[in-house]
Design a protein around this motif. Structure first.
Motif, PDB file in Angstrom:
ATOM      1  N   MET A   1       2.981  -4.303   1.618  1.00 47.58           N
ATOM      2  CA  MET A   1       1.999  -4.226   2.702  1.00 47.58           C
ATOM      3  C   MET A   1       2.325  -5.291   3.740  1.00 47.58           C
ATOM      4  SD  MET A   1      -0.234  -1.972   2.414  1.00 47.58           S
ATOM      5  CE  MET A   1      -0.286  -0.715   1.172  1.00 47.58           C
ATOM      6  N   VAL A   2       2.617  -4.865   4.970  1.00 49.34           N
ATOM      7  CA  VAL A   2       3.024  -5.859   5.966  1.00 49.34           C
ATOM      8  C   VAL A   2       1.943  -6.160   7.004  1.00 49.34           C
ATOM      9  CG1 VAL A   2       5.476  -5.392   5.641  1.00 49.34           C
ATOM     10  CG2 VAL A   2       4.237  -4.200   7.461  1.00 49.34           C
TER      11      VAL A   2
ATOM     12  N   LYS B   1      -3.246  -9.163  12.335  1.00 49.16           N
ATOM     13  CA  LYS B   1      -3.193 -10.075  11.193  1.00 49.16           C
ATOM     14  C   LYS B   1      -2.197 -11.184  11.550  1.00 49.16           C
ATOM     15  CE  LYS B   1      -5.393  -7.893   7.789  1.00 49.16           C
ATOM     16  NZ  LYS B   1      -5.966  -8.676   6.749  1.00 49.16           N
TER      17      LYS B   1
ATOM     18  N   ILE C   1       4.582  -0.771   4.605  1.00 49.65           N
ATOM     19  CA  ILE C   1       3.483  -0.085   5.295  1.00 49.65           C
ATOM     20  C   ILE C   1       2.750  -1.073   6.182  1.00 49.65           C
ATOM     21  CG2 ILE C   1       1.341   1.225   5.038  1.00 49.65           C
ATOM     22  CD1 ILE C   1       2.325   2.323   2.464  1.00 49.65           C
ATOM     23  N   GLY C   2       2.623  -0.712   7.470  1.00 46.55           N
ATOM     24  CA  GLY C   2       1.946  -1.614   8.389  1.00 46.55           C
ATOM     25  C   GLY C   2       1.479  -0.883   9.628  1.00 46.55           C
ATOM     26  N   PHE C   3       0.836  -1.631  10.527  1.00 49.48           N
ATOM     27  CA  PHE C   3       0.441  -1.027  11.803  1.00 49.48           C
ATOM     28  C   PHE C   3       1.080  -1.753  12.984  1.00 49.48           C
ATOM     29  CE2 PHE C   3      -2.952  -3.480   9.878  1.00 49.48           C
ATOM     30  CZ  PHE C   3      -3.436  -4.327  10.862  1.00 49.48           C
TER      31      PHE C   3
ATOM     32  N   GLU D   1       0.970   3.059  10.087  1.00 50.88           N
ATOM     33  CA  GLU D   1      -0.381   3.618  10.163  1.00 50.88           C
ATOM     34  C   GLU D   1      -0.787   3.682  11.635  1.00 50.88           C
ATOM     35  OE1 GLU D   1      -3.239   1.352   7.402  1.00 50.88           O
ATOM     36  OE2 GLU D   1      -1.418   0.178   7.547  1.00 50.88           O
TER      37      GLU D   1
ATOM     38  N   ASP E   1       2.801 -11.519   2.213  1.00 49.84           N
ATOM     39  CA  ASP E   1       2.654 -12.957   2.500  1.00 49.84           C
ATOM     40  C   ASP E   1       2.394 -13.792   1.261  1.00 49.84           C
ATOM     41  OD1 ASP E   1       0.134 -12.011   2.064  1.00 49.84           O
ATOM     42  OD2 ASP E   1      -0.741 -12.800   3.914  1.00 49.84           O
TER      43      ASP E   1
ATOM     44  N   TYR F   1     -13.974  -9.158 -11.513  1.00 54.51           N
ATOM     45  CA  TYR F   1     -13.187  -9.513 -10.324  1.00 54.51           C
ATOM     46  C   TYR F   1     -14.104  -9.725  -9.126  1.00 54.51           C
ATOM     47  CZ  TYR F   1      -9.608  -9.486  -6.758  1.00 54.51           C
ATOM     48  OH  TYR F   1      -8.797  -9.856  -5.732  1.00 54.51           O
TER      49      TYR F   1
ATOM     50  N   GLU G   1     -13.794 -11.048  -4.989  1.00 56.35           N
ATOM     51  CA  GLU G   1     -12.907 -11.470  -3.901  1.00 56.35           C
ATOM     52  C   GLU G   1     -13.505 -12.672  -3.166  1.00 56.35           C
ATOM     53  OE1 GLU G   1      -9.900 -10.552  -3.415  1.00 56.35           O
ATOM     54  OE2 GLU G   1      -9.549 -11.569  -1.514  1.00 56.35           O
TER      55      GLU G   1
ATOM     56  N   ASN H   1      -5.866 -13.765  -8.227  1.00 57.46           N
ATOM     57  CA  ASN H   1      -5.012 -12.615  -7.949  1.00 57.46           C
ATOM     58  C   ASN H   1      -3.825 -13.043  -7.081  1.00 57.46           C
ATOM     59  OD1 ASN H   1      -3.947 -10.244  -6.933  1.00 57.46           O
ATOM     60  ND2 ASN H   1      -5.844  -9.554  -5.935  1.00 57.46           N
TER      61      ASN H   1
ATOM     62  N   TYR I   1       1.267  -6.122  -7.839  1.00 55.72           N
ATOM     63  CA  TYR I   1       0.701  -5.177  -8.807  1.00 55.72           C
ATOM     64  C   TYR I   1       1.712  -4.114  -9.184  1.00 55.72           C
ATOM     65  CZ  TYR I   1      -3.309  -6.660  -5.864  1.00 55.72           C
ATOM     66  OH  TYR I   1      -4.217  -7.378  -5.114  1.00 55.72           O
TER      67      TYR I   1
ATOM     68  N   PHE J   1     -11.847   2.840   5.660  1.00 55.94           N
ATOM     69  CA  PHE J   1     -11.165   1.587   5.399  1.00 55.94           C
ATOM     70  C   PHE J   1     -11.442   1.197   3.945  1.00 55.94           C
ATOM     71  CE2 PHE J   1     -10.564  -2.990   5.666  1.00 55.94           C
ATOM     72  CZ  PHE J   1      -9.566  -3.150   6.608  1.00 55.94           C
TER      73      PHE J   1
ATOM     74  N   TRP K   1       4.139 -20.005  -7.240  1.00 55.85           N
ATOM     75  CA  TRP K   1       3.408 -18.999  -6.435  1.00 55.85           C
ATOM     76  C   TRP K   1       2.676 -19.711  -5.296  1.00 55.85           C
ATOM     77  CZ3 TRP K   1      -1.583 -18.020  -4.761  1.00 55.85           C
ATOM     78  CH2 TRP K   1      -1.779 -16.759  -4.147  1.00 55.85           C
TER      79      TRP K   1
HETATM   80  N1  GDD Z   1      -0.620  -1.777   6.114  1.00 57.57           N
HETATM   81  C1  GDD Z   1      -1.701  -2.504   6.013  1.00 57.57           C
HETATM   82  N2  GDD Z   1      -2.873  -2.005   6.529  1.00 57.57           N
HETATM   83  N3  GDD Z   1      -1.627  -3.695   5.415  1.00 57.57           N
HETATM   84  C2  GDD Z   1      -2.762  -4.416   5.298  1.00 57.57           C
HETATM   85  C3  GDD Z   1      -4.005  -3.973   5.805  1.00 57.57           C
HETATM   86  C4  GDD Z   1      -4.052  -2.683   6.450  1.00 57.57           C
HETATM   87  O1  GDD Z   1      -5.082  -2.224   6.929  1.00 57.57           O
HETATM   88  N4  GDD Z   1      -4.925  -4.924   5.527  1.00 57.57           N
HETATM   89  C5  GDD Z   1      -4.276  -5.909   4.864  1.00 57.57           C
HETATM   90  N5  GDD Z   1      -2.968  -5.610   4.739  1.00 57.57           N
HETATM   91  C6  GDD Z   1      -1.928  -6.373   4.046  1.00 57.57           C
HETATM   92  C7  GDD Z   1      -1.722  -7.794   4.517  1.00 57.57           C
HETATM   93  O2  GDD Z   1      -0.651  -7.879   5.442  1.00 57.57           O
HETATM   94  C8  GDD Z   1      -1.357  -8.511   3.219  1.00 57.57           C
HETATM   95  O3  GDD Z   1       0.024  -8.363   2.921  1.00 57.57           O
HETATM   96  C9  GDD Z   1      -2.123  -7.729   2.150  1.00 57.57           C
HETATM   97  O4  GDD Z   1      -2.378  -6.456   2.718  1.00 57.57           O
HETATM   98  C10 GDD Z   1      -3.455  -8.381   1.749  1.00 57.57           C
HETATM   99  O5  GDD Z   1      -4.114  -8.800   2.899  1.00 57.57           O
HETATM  100  P1  GDD Z   1      -5.699  -9.020   2.981  1.00 57.57           P
HETATM  101  O6  GDD Z   1      -6.378  -7.756   2.582  1.00 57.57           O
HETATM  102  O7  GDD Z   1      -5.963  -9.604   4.314  1.00 57.57           O
HETATM  103  O8  GDD Z   1      -6.057 -10.043   1.827  1.00 57.57           O
HETATM  104  P2  GDD Z   1      -5.681 -11.605   1.656  1.00 57.57           P
HETATM  105  O9  GDD Z   1      -4.236 -11.807   1.932  1.00 57.57           O
HETATM  106  O10 GDD Z   1      -6.652 -12.468   2.349  1.00 57.57           O
HETATM  107  O11 GDD Z   1      -5.945 -11.788   0.091  1.00 57.57           O
HETATM  108  C11 GDD Z   1      -5.360 -10.901  -0.842  1.00 57.57           C
HETATM  109  O12 GDD Z   1      -4.191 -11.489  -1.381  1.00 57.57           O
HETATM  110  C12 GDD Z   1      -4.397 -12.688  -2.130  1.00 57.57           C
HETATM  111  C13 GDD Z   1      -3.053 -13.135  -2.656  1.00 57.57           C
HETATM  112  O13 GDD Z   1      -2.243 -13.553  -1.605  1.00 57.57           O
HETATM  113  C14 GDD Z   1      -6.410 -10.623  -1.910  1.00 57.57           C
HETATM  114  O14 GDD Z   1      -5.989  -9.546  -2.710  1.00 57.57           O
HETATM  115  C15 GDD Z   1      -6.662 -11.851  -2.763  1.00 57.57           C
HETATM  116  O15 GDD Z   1      -7.459 -11.512  -3.869  1.00 57.57           O
HETATM  117  C16 GDD Z   1      -5.373 -12.440  -3.288  1.00 57.57           C
HETATM  118  O16 GDD Z   1      -5.661 -13.657  -3.990  1.00 57.57           O
END
Ligand code: GDD
Length: 410
Positions: A7-8, A13, A56-58, A84, A115, A166, A168, A179, A183, A226, A252
């Motif tokens: 997921m990018v 973001k 996968i990204g936008f 997307e 990330d 779980y 968040e 987390n 996965y 969403f 990590w």
């Molecule tokens: N393609 C796509 N589309 N990617 C997305 C989207 C979306 O709509 N939303 C988020 N992502 C990607 C981000 O680029 C990132 O790689 C990943 O999905 C998770 O992003 P977030 O949903 O913003 O969560 P986070 O990074 O704050 O926290 C998540 O990751 C942590 C570990 O690094 C959570 O899962 C936490 O529980 C976890 O600890």
């Protein structure tokens, strides 16, 4: 057969990565001399029977086109960018491209956040998952109780490793087990996401008549198409013998800020010692080679003066020129930078095409050992001769002819 999805995200973001993310998508910013996503991609490459890697990204397609074609050629594995039309959330994005992902009928799908910085023990996660059964297994790690609240906190059964609970980013402490954003799932994950979608559809059609549903949609406060993996999928599936955990035993880190990217660059450079020692530079100041201290990556096209002293934790990208007497410690120097004679760069990131003048000094504020308040120069910044830049962020195309400290130069 297995496939991997990374997921990018997209341009809305990664804002904490400004000014570096203004012109380059955050996942392509180099750590240890390689784009951030290169590290998880290389880890995927080691999984036996890996058929494809999807990003996968936008972001616009063109932003990833060059990287995707060169990495596919290099690794001899198809790496595809799927765009997307708008953000669907981490689970929604996976679901949106379910037909493409399942095209070759893989038995398992790896899902990785772009990330995070770790050694990605993907085969170990898959082996553990095969033992547990269920829909999926997630990589988890213990962190300090203070740090845990920035992540998904969870409780796992100490014997069976089942995910029992779980939450968040909870406001009150739940657990120091978090987390890691890595996965493996079976195709049943798509059914789980489908379930959330149909619940959401029911909720919105009953919107007018049910006060409970009204409450639900009010508290969700995100668009109806969403779906987030963490809140919407992991939380409700916990305790149902569907999800399991695998504890990470290696390093990590999450990469949300440029400060973190210096730390992660260091972690990947030290990993190179085991995995790719040929990428690390060496030299002791003789034979026309500069003195190298600790773990350093230098792109083969870099022009380094033999009287420079480099390291530890330095990565230098393509076409950089480093002059006589230059000292570099703990920094990331991006493509086409020029560092002129006797300049010093410590705990800083120097953006593409920047130039650092003679006897100039670019460094973090405070103690050299602390990375707090690192200096970041955006693209094409000029620091003139004998100028000191301490703990500052400088936006692209600026010229500094006076010294600055703890400042943001817009
Ligand atoms: N393609 C796509 N589309 N990617 C997305 C989207 C979306 O709509 N939303 C988020 N992502 C990607 C981000 O680029 C990132 O790689 C990943 O999905 C998770 O992003 P977030 O949903 O913003 O969560 P986070 O990074 O704050 O926290 C998540 O990751 C942590 C570990 O690094 C959570 O899962 C936490 O529980 C976890 O600890």
């Amino acid at each position: 057969k297995v496939v991997a999805v990374i997921m990018v995200g997209g341009p809305t973001k990664g804002t904490r990565f400004r000014p570096l993310s203004f012109n380059t998508p955050k996942p392509l910013i180099p750590l240890a001399g390689q784009p951030m996503i290169h590290h998880p991609i290389s880890a995927c490459k080691k999984i036996p029977n890996l058929a494809q890697i999807f990003l996968i990204g936008f972001y616009e397609e063109r932003e990833f086109a060059l990287y995707v074609s060169s990495i596919s050629n290099e690794l001899k594995i198809p790496v595809r960018y799927l765009k997307e039309d708008k953000p669907h959330g981490s689970a929604g994005a996976l679901y949106y491209f379910r037909d493409r992902i399942m095209e070759e009928k893989p038995s398992h799908v790896f899902l990785l956040n772009c990330d995070v910085c770790c050694s990605f023990p993907l085969q170990d996660i898959l082996d553990a998952h095969r033992g547990y059964g269920g829909v999926g297994t997630m990589l988890v790690i213990k962190v300090s109780a203070e740090a845990a609240s920035q992540f998904g906190e969870l409780i796992a059964d100490p014997d069976t490793k089942e995910l029992l609970h779980y939450t968040e980013k909870p406001e009150t402490f739940v657990s120091d087990l978090i987390n890691c954003g890595v996965y493996v799932f079976t195709s049943d994950i798509f059914k789980a996401i489908e379930g959330v979608y149909s619940q959401m559809r029911d909720t919105s059609s009953n919107y007018q008549i049910s006060s409970f549903d009204h409450f639900r949609s009010a508290t969700r406060s995100v668009p109806a198409d969403f779906v987030r993996l963490d809140q919407d999928i992991l939380s409700p599936l916990a305790g149902k013998k569907q999800l399991y955990t695998y504890e990470n035993k290696d390093f990590w880190e999450q990469i949300k800020t440029p400060e973190k990217s210096l730390k992660c660059s260091e972690l990947y450079l030290s990993q190179f010692r085991e995995t790719s020692p040929h990428l690390l530079a060496s030299g002791d100041g003789t034979n026309k080679k500069p003195m190298i201290v600790g773990d350093v990556y230098i792109h083969p096209s870099v022009k380094l003066h033999p009287t420079a002293k480099i390291g530890p934790n330095v990565s230098i990208s393509a076409n950089v020129r480093v002059g006589p007497g230059v000292r570099l410690i703990s920094c990331i120097i991006l493509d086409d930078v020029e560092i002129k004679e006797n300049a010093v760069v410590i705990n800083s990131i120097i953006g593409w095409k920047s130039s650092i003048g003679r006897w100039s000094r670019v460094q973090a504020s405070g103690d050299d050992n602390e990375r707090l308040g690192i200096t970041i120069l955006g693209e094409a910044v000029t620091v003139e001769d004998e100028v000191t830049v301490i703990g500052s962020i400088v936006l692209q195309n600026k010229t500094l002819n006076v010294s600055v400290q703890d400042d943001i130069i817009l």
